[in-house]
Design a protein around this motif. Structure first.
Motif, PDB file in Angstrom:
ATOM      1  N   LEU A 109      70.182  -2.889  53.050  1.00  0.00           N
ATOM      2  CA  LEU A 109      70.189  -2.046  52.006  1.00  0.00           C
ATOM      3  C   LEU A 109      68.613  -1.889  51.599  1.00  0.00           C
ATOM      4  CD1 LEU A 109      71.267  -0.180  49.547  1.00  0.00           C
ATOM      5  CD2 LEU A 109      71.561  -2.393  48.304  1.00  0.00           C
ATOM      6  N   LEU A 110      67.803  -3.071  51.609  1.00  0.00           N
ATOM      7  CA  LEU A 110      66.422  -3.146  51.150  1.00  0.00           C
ATOM      8  C   LEU A 110      65.394  -2.352  51.965  1.00  0.00           C
ATOM      9  CD1 LEU A 110      66.442  -6.931  49.936  1.00  0.00           C
ATOM     10  CD2 LEU A 110      66.496  -4.904  48.460  1.00  0.00           C
ATOM     11  N   THR A 111      65.882  -2.636  53.349  1.00  0.00           N
ATOM     12  CA  THR A 111      64.929  -1.853  54.239  1.00  0.00           C
ATOM     13  C   THR A 111      64.925  -0.467  54.323  1.00  0.00           C
ATOM     14  OG1 THR A 111      66.269  -2.516  56.063  1.00  0.00           O
ATOM     15  CG2 THR A 111      64.678  -4.081  55.837  1.00  0.00           C
ATOM     16  N   HIS A 112      66.395  -0.034  54.488  1.00  0.00           N
ATOM     17  CA  HIS A 112      66.824   1.409  54.437  1.00  0.00           C
ATOM     18  C   HIS A 112      66.242   1.965  53.126  1.00  0.00           C
ATOM     19  CE1 HIS A 112      69.641   4.595  53.285  1.00  0.00           C
ATOM     20  NE2 HIS A 112      69.431   5.030  54.610  1.00  0.00           N
ATOM     21  N   GLY A 113      66.410   1.438  51.984  1.00  0.00           N
ATOM     22  CA  GLY A 113      65.678   2.078  50.868  1.00  0.00           C
ATOM     23  C   GLY A 113      64.351   2.320  50.885  1.00  0.00           C
ATOM     24  N   ALA A 114      63.501   1.441  51.473  1.00  0.00           N
ATOM     25  CA  ALA A 114      62.043   1.753  51.734  1.00  0.00           C
ATOM     26  C   ALA A 114      61.890   3.066  52.812  1.00  0.00           C
ATOM     27  CB  ALA A 114      61.346   0.538  52.467  1.00  0.00           C
ATOM     28  N   PHE A 115      62.444   2.906  53.915  1.00  0.00           N
ATOM     29  CA  PHE A 115      62.183   3.826  54.999  1.00  0.00           C
ATOM     30  C   PHE A 115      62.609   4.943  54.617  1.00  0.00           C
ATOM     31  CE2 PHE A 115      65.399   1.462  57.745  1.00  0.00           C
ATOM     32  CZ  PHE A 115      66.204   2.436  57.599  1.00  0.00           C
ATOM     33  N   LYS A 116      63.945   4.931  53.971  1.00  0.00           N
ATOM     34  CA  LYS A 116      64.429   6.418  53.646  1.00  0.00           C
ATOM     35  C   LYS A 116      63.951   7.278  52.691  1.00  0.00           C
ATOM     36  CE  LYS A 116      67.233   8.110  55.659  1.00  0.00           C
ATOM     37  NZ  LYS A 116      68.734   7.721  55.841  1.00  0.00           N
ATOM     38  N   ALA A 117      63.385   6.311  51.741  1.00  0.00           N
ATOM     39  CA  ALA A 117      62.812   6.992  50.614  1.00  0.00           C
ATOM     40  C   ALA A 117      61.423   7.656  51.143  1.00  0.00           C
ATOM     41  CB  ALA A 117      62.278   6.146  49.271  1.00  0.00           C
ATOM     42  N   LEU A 134      58.348  -4.975  56.214  1.00  0.00           N
ATOM     43  CA  LEU A 134      59.356  -5.559  55.265  1.00  0.00           C
ATOM     44  C   LEU A 134      60.421  -6.506  56.035  1.00  0.00           C
ATOM     45  CD1 LEU A 134      60.640  -6.302  52.730  1.00  0.00           C
ATOM     46  CD2 LEU A 134      61.866  -4.222  52.711  1.00  0.00           C
ATOM     47  N   GLY A 135      60.897  -5.827  57.277  1.00  0.00           N
ATOM     48  CA  GLY A 135      61.900  -6.434  58.181  1.00  0.00           C
ATOM     49  C   GLY A 135      61.324  -7.813  58.657  1.00  0.00           C
ATOM     50  N   GLY A 136      60.219  -7.853  59.233  1.00  0.00           N
ATOM     51  CA  GLY A 136      59.653  -8.733  60.079  1.00  0.00           C
ATOM     52  C   GLY A 136      59.316 -10.289  59.145  1.00  0.00           C
ATOM     53  N   PHE A 137      59.069  -9.898  57.733  1.00  0.00           N
ATOM     54  CA  PHE A 137      58.706 -10.973  56.955  1.00  0.00           C
ATOM     55  C   PHE A 137      60.139 -11.178  56.179  1.00  0.00           C
ATOM     56  CE2 PHE A 137      58.068 -11.301  52.196  1.00  0.00           C
ATOM     57  CZ  PHE A 137      57.463 -12.436  51.887  1.00  0.00           C
ATOM     58  N   ALA A 138      60.985 -10.341  55.935  1.00  0.00           N
ATOM     59  CA  ALA A 138      61.943 -10.765  54.991  1.00  0.00           C
ATOM     60  C   ALA A 138      63.113 -11.319  55.707  1.00  0.00           C
ATOM     61  CB  ALA A 138      62.823  -9.364  54.602  1.00  0.00           C
ATOM     62  N   PHE A 139      63.406 -11.383  56.982  1.00  0.00           N
ATOM     63  CA  PHE A 139      64.243 -11.997  57.792  1.00  0.00           C
ATOM     64  C   PHE A 139      64.103 -13.576  57.443  1.00  0.00           C
ATOM     65  CE2 PHE A 139      62.002 -12.205  61.384  1.00  0.00           C
ATOM     66  CZ  PHE A 139      62.466 -13.253  62.206  1.00  0.00           C
ATOM     67  N   ARG A 140      62.692 -13.960  57.446  1.00  0.00           N
ATOM     68  CA  ARG A 140      62.585 -15.475  57.232  1.00  0.00           C
ATOM     69  C   ARG A 140      62.615 -15.787  55.977  1.00  0.00           C
ATOM     70  NH1 ARG A 140      58.629 -13.260  60.759  1.00  0.00           N
ATOM     71  NH2 ARG A 140      58.564 -13.848  62.880  1.00  0.00           N
ATOM     72  N   VAL A 141      62.537 -15.074  54.918  1.00  0.00           N
ATOM     73  CA  VAL A 141      62.630 -15.306  53.465  1.00  0.00           C
ATOM     74  C   VAL A 141      63.584 -15.107  52.884  1.00  0.00           C
ATOM     75  CG1 VAL A 141      61.355 -15.156  51.275  1.00  0.00           C
ATOM     76  CG2 VAL A 141      59.922 -15.088  53.435  1.00  0.00           C
ATOM     77  N   LEU A 142      64.593 -14.197  53.288  1.00  0.00           N
ATOM     78  CA  LEU A 142      65.771 -13.686  52.510  1.00  0.00           C
ATOM     79  C   LEU A 142      66.815 -14.620  52.502  1.00  0.00           C
ATOM     80  CD1 LEU A 142      65.831  -9.990  52.976  1.00  0.00           C
ATOM     81  CD2 LEU A 142      65.057 -11.190  50.859  1.00  0.00           C
ATOM     82  N   PRO A 143      67.123 -15.471  53.505  1.00  0.00           N
ATOM     83  CA  PRO A 143      67.996 -16.379  53.395  1.00  0.00           C
ATOM     84  C   PRO A 143      68.322 -17.163  52.450  1.00  0.00           C
ATOM     85  CG  PRO A 143      67.426 -16.235  55.816  1.00  0.00           C
ATOM     86  CD  PRO A 143      66.449 -15.447  54.745  1.00  0.00           C
ATOM     87  N   ASP A 144      67.069 -17.493  52.017  1.00  0.00           N
ATOM     88  CA  ASP A 144      67.118 -18.468  50.687  1.00  0.00           C
ATOM     89  C   ASP A 144      67.656 -17.772  49.516  1.00  0.00           C
ATOM     90  OD1 ASP A 144      65.903 -20.460  52.168  1.00  0.00           O
ATOM     91  OD2 ASP A 144      63.879 -19.840  51.629  1.00  0.00           O
ATOM     92  N   TRP A 145      67.456 -16.157  49.640  1.00  0.00           N
ATOM     93  CA  TRP A 145      68.137 -15.697  48.438  1.00  0.00           C
ATOM     94  C   TRP A 145      69.460 -15.384  48.543  1.00  0.00           C
ATOM     95  CZ3 TRP A 145      64.636 -13.728  44.379  1.00  0.00           C
ATOM     96  CH2 TRP A 145      63.367 -14.090  44.451  1.00  0.00           C
ATOM     97  N   PHE A 146      69.852 -14.996  49.953  1.00  0.00           N
ATOM     98  CA  PHE A 146      71.141 -14.519  50.469  1.00  0.00           C
ATOM     99  C   PHE A 146      72.125 -15.733  50.822  1.00  0.00           C
ATOM    100  CE2 PHE A 146      69.357 -10.171  51.137  1.00  0.00           C
ATOM    101  CZ  PHE A 146      69.000 -10.011  49.644  1.00  0.00           C
ATOM    102  N   ASP A 147      72.591 -16.531  50.029  1.00  0.00           N
ATOM    103  CA  ASP A 147      73.627 -17.569  50.464  1.00  0.00           C
ATOM    104  C   ASP A 147      73.258 -18.622  51.621  1.00  0.00           C
ATOM    105  OD1 ASP A 147      75.218 -16.350  48.492  1.00  0.00           O
ATOM    106  OD2 ASP A 147      76.280 -15.009  49.934  1.00  0.00           O
TER     107      ASP A 147
END
Length: 664
Positions: free
Chosen positions: A331-339, A476-489
């Motif tokens: 949802l986050l990555t799609h929001g960026a490239f679809k906008a 965003l994708g290359g950065f987020a998949f390392r950081v987001l797990p702490d935010w997403f359960d």
């Protein structure tokens, strides 16, 4: 200032900006643009501060009871976890970009003040949905977005296309909202509260007595709001509105709300295996069907609309296999490239001098005329096609990866059947997504259509926004998949080897096949003068295009030439092209199954009302009138007539008495 106070201001500021914009739009037009941009930008800054303070740790909860209800209480509550904090930042980024972009895109539009105010209200409603901790308050934002979409899609209300599209969007989403509301009441009845934390607590303790029917009722509302099969038909037609509105609806509001809602209440859906399978089937049909339809569309915005439907299908598929982290990541990555895709399309449309639609088959030489749109749209299309290292690759692989884990038995959050459905349909859709992304790029920037008049350069506010959004689309994708797990359960979102190879392989195959088909059709078209579509091997191409964009005004209305026949989509789809261009005629099915019976019923009711009810009413009034007429004629005022009638009556009575006595 506390985190709770900051969170309250995030949706409140755009709301106040909308109210001030509506009040001052006519009396002080100079304040309209600042009131549109500054509150939204401030809200973005505050949302980022809330996200930093929340930090992916324990959720921020606060509540106050609005009013005693006598049964299930309704509370003004906040529930901000990692999902909510990051989604609010996405909404703020996209909404701010849309407001800044709109100052240039609609600079000469006399209805800009009301437009800007509605965009701010739209943003406020979505932020309310994101931060709300009470389902009834969430429902308020949910419905306000529906109202805003009605007005924004119908912004060009003087055109019949915009009026029809806004009405269709409103009615179809309301069709899903009716069972959605019933499901909310049933859920609150079982849980004893509308508070999300208490509902989830009731789910965990087994306090929900009817999880399957409740989940299915809620899915109906999600299907309408997030444009999932079978309630997706409103979204492609909604392209009749201004292009920045399309970017807002597709990237960060409205359609994202349904996916976000399921992510919030995912344990409820996991309590019903049947609901997860239904969600998986819905996602699979949505993904594959929308990708096929996108491959046949001629209008660039309709291609992107069907693309949004398919990408939302990926998110729904991730939820169907029980992983909300992968769903919200996409949802986050799609929001960026679809906008970025929609706003870049808006630059193309603006360059063509139109406010509505742009037929790709009529485009030519756009690479040199709109270089900013060319480069940034290329980045966004690569992200959409999930080509590494662009952001869409990492989030889409997260979805396919969790589906593989379900299939191989590494996780038991969902039935294996749901995993197979999502995995296979996801791979097929990856092939088709790359195919229509390549087709869009080729037709838009390397097409042979008739060149439209040059309407000058685009405002800086439009082109600068494209480069701002290109950064998260790329990185965003290359950065987020390392950081987001702490935010997403805490779940791992790293790409897995198997699905990465398969997904990237089928995506590359889709792009290569489309490019080869384009080269073939271009070679054939080179033998035919531009505009001579009838000489093309598929002689009905113009008719197919006319049906596909029926009732939509072409972007290059001043150009008499026919569209370029070098369209790889026709070659790839073959006989299916005609049906895919019309969305597989689902609207015709709905018209036959629902619209015509309702119209027939209305005609029957009208007949009964006119011929039966009105006849009875007219008869009921006519009888006393006739009797009154008869009595009135008897009152002549002649005494001799009255005496004669009296004597005649007396004679009749005497005769009757004699007959009765004789008979006795």
């Amino acid at each position: 200032m506390t985190t709770t106070t900051l969170a309250v201001l995030v949706p409140l500021l755009p709301f106040l900006g909308a109210a001030a914009g509506l009040l001052l739009g006519r009396t002080a037009p100079g304040f309209v643009r600042p009131l549109a941009v500054l509150p939204t930008l401030t809200s973005l800054v505050l949302a980022a501060l809330v996200a930093v303070r929340q930090g992916g740790d324990q959720a921020v909860d606060a509540a106050t009871e609005l009013t005693p209800t006598g049964s299930v209480p309704i509370e003004l509550a906040l529930h901000i976890d990692g999902f909510a904090a990051l989604t609010a930042v996405l909404v703020g980024v996209v909404a701010s970009c849309v407001q800044i972009y709109s100052t240039g895109y609609l600079r000469d539009d006399p209805r800009y003040p009301s437009y800007a105010a509605l965009v701010s209200l739209f943003t406020s409603a979505m932020l309310l949905v994101v931060y709300s901790g009470d389902l009834m308050v969430l429902l308020v934002g949910w419905e306000v977005m529906g109202i805003c979409s009605y007005f924004l899609v119908g912004h060009y209300w003087e055109t019949p296309e915009a009026r029809a599209a806004s009405l269709k969007a409103f009615l179809v989403t309301k069709l899903g909202d009716v069972p959605f509301l019933i499901g909310l009441f049933a859920l609150a009845g079982d849980a004893g509260s509308f508070r999300i934390t208490r509902v989830l607590g009731a789910v965990a303790s087994g306090g929900i007595d009817h999880p399957t029917p409740i989940a299915l009722l809620l899915l109906a509302g999600v299907a309408g709001k997030s444009a999932q099969f079978p309630l997706h038909t409103w979204l492609p037609d909604a392209m009749a509105g201004p292009t920045p509105v399309s970017a807002l609806i597709h990237a960060a509001t409205m359609v994202a709300a349904g996916v976000y809602f399921i992510a919030r209440l995912l344990p409820l859906f996991q309590a019903s295996q049947a609901a997860l399978v239904v969600l998986a089937v819905m996602a699979a049909v949505t993904m594959a069907g929308s990708a096929l339809a996108a491959l046949a569309q001629d209008d660039i915005k309709r291609v992107l609309a069907y693309s949004t439907i398919g990408q939302l299908g990926y998110m729904s598929g991730a939820l169907a296999v029980g992983d909300r982290g992968a769903a919200v990541f996409h949802l986050l990555t799609h929001g960026a490239f679809k906008a970025l895709l929609f706003l870049a399309a808006g630059v193309i449309i603006h360059a063509a001098g139109t406010n509505s639609l742009a037929a790709m088959s009529r485009m030519r030489n756009l690479r040199d005329r709109v270089p900013d749109a060319y480069w940034t749209m290329t980045v966004a299309l690569l992200a959409l096609a999930a080509i590494p290292p662009f952001s869409g690759f990492f989030s889409k692989e997260a979805v396919l990866g969790v589906a593989e884990h379900v299939v191989t038995g590494h996780t038991e959050h969902a039935p294996a059947s749901a995993g197979w459905i999502v995995l296979l349909s996801g791979l097929l859709t990856a092939f088709l997504t790359a195919a229509y992304a390549m087709r869009l790029w080729l037709l838009a920037f390397r097409g042979r259509g008739a060149e439209a008049p040059d309407h000058g350069s685009q405002p800086l506010t439009m082109t600068a926004v494209l480069w701002v959004l290109a950064v998260p689309s790329l990185a965003l994708g290359g950065f987020a998949f390392r950081v987001l797990p702490d935010w997403f359960d805490g779940r791992d979102l790293s790409p897995t080897l198997t699905t990465s190879v398969l997904g990237t392989g089928v995506a590359l195959a889709g792009g290569i096949v489309t490019y080869a088909a384009w080269r073939h059709t271009t070679a054939l078209a080179a033998r035919v003068p531009l505009g001579a579509v009838a000489a093309h091997p598929e002689g009905d191409a113009a008719q197919v295009e006319a049906e596909a964009i029926a009732s939509h005004k072409p972007a290059y209305g001043t150009v008499a030439a026919a569209p370029d026949p070098a369209d790889p989509g026709r070659l790839l789809l073959g006989p299916m092209h005609r049906h895919a261009a019309l969305g597989f005629r689902l609207d015709a099915v709905y018209a036959a199954v629902f619209v015509r019976p309702v119209q027939a019923g209305a005609r029957l009711v009208r007949f009964l009302d006119r011929e039966v009810v009105e006849t009875y009413v007219r008869g009921a009034g006519a009888l006393p009138r006739w009797l009154g007429t008869a009595v009135r004629r008897a009152q002549t005022g002649n005494v001799q007539t009255y005496v004669s009638a009296l004597l005649a009556g007396a004679v009749v009575l005497a005769v009757a008495a004699v007959l009765v006595a004789t008979g006795a």
